[in-house]
Scaffold this motif. Sequence first.
Motif, PDB file in Angstrom:
ATOM      1  N   PHE A 267     -18.735  22.670  48.377  1.00 28.78           N
ATOM      2  CA  PHE A 267     -18.766  23.575  47.222  1.00 28.78           C
ATOM      3  C   PHE A 267     -17.422  24.304  47.063  1.00 28.78           C
ATOM      4  N   LEU A 268     -16.788  24.650  48.184  1.00 23.27           N
ATOM      5  CA  LEU A 268     -15.454  25.270  48.108  1.00 23.27           C
ATOM      6  C   LEU A 268     -14.432  24.296  47.505  1.00 23.27           C
ATOM      7  N   ASP A 269     -14.531  23.021  47.891  1.00 20.98           N
ATOM      8  CA  ASP A 269     -13.642  22.012  47.298  1.00 20.98           C
ATOM      9  C   ASP A 269     -13.870  21.936  45.787  1.00 20.98           C
ATOM     10  N   LEU A 270     -15.139  22.052  45.379  1.00 20.81           N
ATOM     11  CA  LEU A 270     -15.471  21.974  43.956  1.00 20.81           C
ATOM     12  C   LEU A 270     -14.857  23.134  43.182  1.00 20.81           C
ATOM     13  N   VAL A 271     -14.998  24.372  43.694  1.00 15.94           N
ATOM     14  CA  VAL A 271     -14.467  25.522  42.941  1.00 15.94           C
ATOM     15  C   VAL A 271     -12.943  25.587  42.992  1.00 15.94           C
ATOM     16  N   LYS A 272     -12.343  24.876  43.940  1.00 17.78           N
ATOM     17  CA  LYS A 272     -10.878  24.804  43.953  1.00 17.78           C
ATOM     18  C   LYS A 272     -10.367  23.970  42.781  1.00 17.78           C
ATOM     19  N   GLY A 280     -20.925  25.540  41.223  1.00 16.97           N
ATOM     20  CA  GLY A 280     -20.109  25.560  42.422  1.00 16.97           C
ATOM     21  C   GLY A 280     -20.170  26.905  43.134  1.00 16.97           C
ATOM     22  N   TRP A 281     -20.002  27.996  42.383  1.00 19.36           N
ATOM     23  CA  TRP A 281     -20.027  29.331  43.005  1.00 19.36           C
ATOM     24  C   TRP A 281     -21.428  29.698  43.495  1.00 19.36           C
ATOM     25  N   PHE A 282     -22.458  29.256  42.777  1.00 20.29           N
ATOM     26  CA  PHE A 282     -23.815  29.505  43.266  1.00 20.29           C
ATOM     27  C   PHE A 282     -24.026  28.783  44.594  1.00 20.29           C
TER      28      PHE A 282
END
Length: 356
Positions: A267-272, A280-282
Motif C-alpha cells: 500500500f505504501l508503494d501504491l501511494v508513492k 491506498g491510504w485506507f
Amino acid sequence: MRTDNYYHILGLDETASQEDIKQAYRKLAKKYHPDLDPNDTSREEKFIRINEAYSVLSDASSKRDYDFNLASVEYTDIFTSNREYTYQTTPYQRTSTRTRTGTKYSLKTKIYGAIFMGGLGILVFSIMIVLSRASSSQHYERGVELTSRKQYVQAIGSFEKGIMTWGNHSYKSCIKICEISIYELQRAPLALQYSHIALSYASDSSEIAYCHYLNALAHKSKNDFYSSLQNLKTATTFGYSPDSVFLQKALIYTYHLKKYVSGHNAFLDLVKVNPASELGWFGVAWCEQQLNLYEKAIDSYGRLIKLNPSLAKAYYYRGINEIVLEQKSNACKDFYKAKELGLNEAQERYALHCGH
C-alpha cells in the motif's frame, strides 16, 4: 474455439427460411429446456447453444454476417484441402516397334512453369490471409456490439470465431473473452484459458504484461493467491501499470493472506506512485491498525480525510484508534462526524464512549 454450424445446431441446412428457423428453434427449445431435467448439465449446454444459434440466425444483420463468414470458410477450404485425383487410362496396344518417349520441355519452359506455380501459390496464400483478416475483424466487431448489449455468452462465441491464425483481431478477441469472464461472468477457468492463448498472439511487451495481469486476476478469483502474486510480478517485469499491480498485491496480502507487513509495504508503494489514492491510504491505515501502530494509523486516516472529507469510515476508524490511545475527546468528535455522515456503526460507538 467453437466451430459449430448454427444451421446444423437447429437441424437445418443453409437454405432455411426465417419461418423454418423459428419453428426449429421452438421445437428444440421446448425439448432441451433445462427445467425439464435440472440435473442434466448437458441439456443446459445444448439449450445455450440453441439460443445462441437462434439469436444469430433470427436477426437479419447477424445472419447476413454469419452467412458471409460461412461462405468464406468454405471458399478457403477449397484451397487448403488436399485432394487426390486418379485418372483412368485405357490400355494402349502397341502396334509399332517405334519407342515412344515422354514430352521434353526446354529449361526456359520449366522455369516459366515454376514461376507460374509459385505465383499461384502466393496468390492463394494471400487470398487466405485477406479472408482470415476480414472474418476476424467482422467477428470482433460483432462481439463488441453484443457486449454492449450485455449478451455476454453470445459475445464470447463471436470473439472465439475472431481468433484465427492470420486474423488481425485475434489478440483483442482473446482479451475481450478474459475481461468478460473475469468482470461479468466470474468464469476464472475460461479467463485463464484465453489469457494463455492471448500470449501467443501478443506482439509487444505491453500486451504480454496485460495478459499476465489478467492471469493474476483470474487466479485471485480462484483463491490461488500465490499464483496470482507470481503473475503480478511477471506483469511488472514487462512494464504493466505499477499502481494496478501494487493495489492487487496489497489487497491479496492484507485481506486474503492477512500478511499485514507485506500488505502495508504494498500500500505504501501504491501511494508513492499515486498519492491521491483513497484506497491506498485506507489500506496503509488499516494495516497499521492491525499491527498496533495506532499513532501512525491515526495519521494515515487523517491523510485520507484530507483527500475525502466526506468519507465516514475514515473518521470512524480514526476514532477507534484514538479510543485505544485514550484520546476520548478526539474520538468522540470523529464518531460524531461519522454519525453525521450516515454511518450506523458510528452511532453505536458514540453512544458507548461518549454517553449521549
